[in-house]
Enzyme design. Structure first.
Site, PDB file in Angstrom:
ATOM      1  N   ASP A  78       0.870  -1.186   0.000  1.00  0.00           N
ATOM      2  CA  ASP A  78       0.000   0.000   0.000  1.00  0.00           C
ATOM      3  C   ASP A  78       0.907   1.236   0.000  1.00  0.00           C
ATOM      4  O   ASP A  78       2.114   1.136   0.227  1.00  0.00           O
ATOM      5  CB  ASP A  78      -0.894  -0.011   1.258  1.00  0.00           C
ATOM      6  CG  ASP A  78      -1.822   1.210   1.313  1.00  0.00           C
ATOM      7  OD1 ASP A  78      -2.407   1.573   0.280  1.00  0.00           O
ATOM      8  OD2 ASP A  78      -1.952   1.823   2.399  1.00  0.00           O
ATOM      9  N   SER A  79       0.290   2.401  -0.174  1.00  0.00           N
ATOM     10  CA  SER A  79       1.063   3.640  -0.121  1.00  0.00           C
ATOM     11  C   SER A  79       1.567   3.906   1.303  1.00  0.00           C
ATOM     12  O   SER A  79       2.578   4.561   1.484  1.00  0.00           O
ATOM     13  CB  SER A  79       0.175   4.807  -0.552  1.00  0.00           C
ATOM     14  OG  SER A  79      -0.965   4.867   0.279  1.00  0.00           O
ATOM     15  N   CYS A 110      -4.207  -1.607  -1.937  1.00  0.00           N
ATOM     16  CA  CYS A 110      -4.404  -0.171  -2.119  1.00  0.00           C
ATOM     17  C   CYS A 110      -5.423  -0.009  -3.237  1.00  0.00           C
ATOM     18  O   CYS A 110      -5.203  -0.486  -4.359  1.00  0.00           O
ATOM     19  CB  CYS A 110      -3.069   0.464  -2.507  1.00  0.00           C
ATOM     20  SG  CYS A 110      -3.204   2.202  -2.955  1.00  0.00           S
ATOM     21  N   GLU A 134      -3.216   8.457   8.892  1.00  0.00           N
ATOM     22  CA  GLU A 134      -1.751   8.371   8.973  1.00  0.00           C
ATOM     23  C   GLU A 134      -1.230   9.106  10.218  1.00  0.00           C
ATOM     24  O   GLU A 134      -0.159   8.815  10.724  1.00  0.00           O
ATOM     25  CB  GLU A 134      -1.083   8.930   7.700  1.00  0.00           C
ATOM     26  CG  GLU A 134      -1.290   8.077   6.443  1.00  0.00           C
ATOM     27  CD  GLU A 134      -0.314   6.901   6.302  1.00  0.00           C
ATOM     28  OE1 GLU A 134       0.798   6.972   6.821  1.00  0.00           O
ATOM     29  OE2 GLU A 134      -0.695   5.893   5.654  1.00  0.00           O
ATOM     30  N   CYS A 136     -11.034   2.491   0.197  1.00  0.00           N
ATOM     31  CA  CYS A 136      -9.659   2.879   0.497  1.00  0.00           C
ATOM     32  C   CYS A 136      -9.267   2.065   1.713  1.00  0.00           C
ATOM     33  O   CYS A 136     -10.033   1.994   2.686  1.00  0.00           O
ATOM     34  CB  CYS A 136      -9.570   4.375   0.802  1.00  0.00           C
ATOM     35  SG  CYS A 136      -7.944   4.891   1.392  1.00  0.00           S
ATOM     36  N   HIS A 194      -7.293   2.591   3.990  1.00  0.00           N
ATOM     37  CA  HIS A 194      -7.115   3.350   5.235  1.00  0.00           C
ATOM     38  C   HIS A 194      -8.431   3.453   6.017  1.00  0.00           C
ATOM     39  O   HIS A 194      -8.422   3.607   7.233  1.00  0.00           O
ATOM     40  CB  HIS A 194      -6.634   4.777   4.936  1.00  0.00           C
ATOM     41  CG  HIS A 194      -5.170   4.887   4.652  1.00  0.00           C
ATOM     42  ND1 HIS A 194      -4.595   4.423   3.490  1.00  0.00           N
ATOM     43  CD2 HIS A 194      -4.155   5.431   5.380  1.00  0.00           C
ATOM     44  CE1 HIS A 194      -3.297   4.688   3.510  1.00  0.00           C
ATOM     45  NE2 HIS A 194      -3.005   5.301   4.654  1.00  0.00           N
TER      46      HIS A 194
HETATM   47  N1  DGL Z   1      -4.820   3.176   1.104  1.00  0.00           N
HETATM   48  C1  DGL Z   1      -4.893   3.619  -0.214  1.00  0.00           C
HETATM   49  C2  DGL Z   1      -6.121   3.199  -0.958  1.00  0.00           C
HETATM   50  O1  DGL Z   1      -6.660   2.160  -0.637  1.00  0.00           O
HETATM   51  C3  DGL Z   1      -4.253   4.876  -0.657  1.00  0.00           C
HETATM   52  C4  DGL Z   1      -4.408   6.094   0.128  1.00  0.00           C
HETATM   53  C5  DGL Z   1      -3.492   7.184  -0.413  1.00  0.00           C
HETATM   54  O2  DGL Z   1      -2.294   6.952  -0.453  1.00  0.00           O
HETATM   55  O3  DGL Z   1      -4.003   8.234  -0.801  1.00  0.00           O
HETATM   56  O4  DGL Z   1      -6.546   3.864  -1.873  1.00  0.00           O
END
Ligand code: DGL
Length: 282
Positions: free
Chosen positions: A21-22, A84, A163, A195, A197
């Site tokens: 993931d990012s 991600c 984050e 997402c 996150h």
């Molecule tokens: N967690 C990520 C996703 O599922 C990316 C969030 C990001 O880096 O903007 O899209």
């Protein structure tokens, strides 16, 4: 079967699964894979130097994704999980064409379960700007059932809040009310957290959405897809011992370790920092 072939086969099974993931959002997927497949060896890659991906251009996200995929392939992984949504939305097809090992993204598993659970066929999707702009979710939902109506909303402030470790409280609540207000007159009965996150703030999202809306966390469904695929391909590691975990980050992020350990409820050992310039595509 000659013993040498047996040995090669068992070494393939013990190769790790690469999850990336990012930032730390993909840990929601990582933790579900750990629960579903405790014997598997796992590598997590968090691109902490370049997070967030969600407001960048599709070209750059595709590039970052391919760099990480190449890196994980070089680590000898037997499968890649794109934990991600942004990378899945932009580069899933390219990754699939590029590598020979199986690849799992997070969008298909989330759409499959959402379509099974929605009675009204009116489904909300929240995600990063690029995920929403890509149209990947509505496209997939329509492919499953043309009667589904998808409503999308980008929620750019959620990723930096997570984050920062802000997973509840007044500010997160206000931001959620602002974003989710978009669905007030849409009559959705299902909301996809598009997402990785967002499951970390699913408590707030669920409360603001109200009891009539089922929240879909793609992490659990993705772990099921990982298990099913490995099973079908005869690639499951059935070891009774707990698998090994390794974490690669592109920047030594204190937040990643602090929040990651809290979320995974375990110490993160084997963390290595990979220099971004060492994984750049030529
Ligand atoms: N967690 C990520 C996703 O599922 C990316 C969030 C990001 O880096 O903007 O899209």
């Amino acid at each position: 079967m000659p013993p040498s072939v047996k040995k090669i086969e068992s070494s393939i099974l013990s190769r790790p699964i690469g999850v990336f993931d990012s930032g730390l959002g993909g840990l929601t997927v990582f933790s579900e894979i750990e629960k579903a497949l405790p014997g598997e060896n796992l590598i997590y890659f968090g691109d902490t130097a370049r997070v967030p991906y969600g407001a960048k251009s599709p070209k750059i996200v595709e590039r970052y994704t391919m760099e990480i995929v190449n890196f994980l392939e070089a680590c000898g992984v037997k499968m890649i999980v794109i934990a991600c949504n942004t990378s899945t939305a932009i580069a899933y097809k390219k990754v699939k064409r590029h590598i020979k090992i199986p690849v799992i993204g997070v969008i298909e598993p989330a759409c499959d379960i959402a379509s099974r659970l929605s009675a009204t066929r009116r489904i909300g999707v929240i995600g990063t700007k690029i995920t929403v702009q890509s149209g990947a979710y509505p496209e997939r939902l329509k492919a499953i059932d043309p009667k589904i109506k998808a409503f999308q909303k980008d929620c750019p402030l959620f990723v930096p809040l997570v984050e920062e470790g802000m997973t509840g409280g007044e500010i997160v609540n206000l931001v959620a009310e602002k974003y989710l207000g978009e669905f007030d007159d849409k009559g959705i009965d299902t909301l996809i957290l598009g997402c990785t996150h967002y499951p970390l703030i699913s408590g707030v999202i669920s409360e603001v959405s109200g009891p009539g809306v089922t929240i879909i966390n793609s992490a659990e469904q993705t772990a099921c897809a990982v298990k099913d695929t490995l099973e079908k391909l005869g690639m499951l590691n059935r070891s009774k011992k707990d698998g090994k975990r390794r974490f690669y980050l592109t920047d030594a992020s204190v937040n990643f370790i602090r929040i990651g350990e809290k979320f995974l409820r375990q110490k993160m050992k084997n963390i290595k920092v990979v220099k971004v310039w060492d994984i750049l595509l030529q």
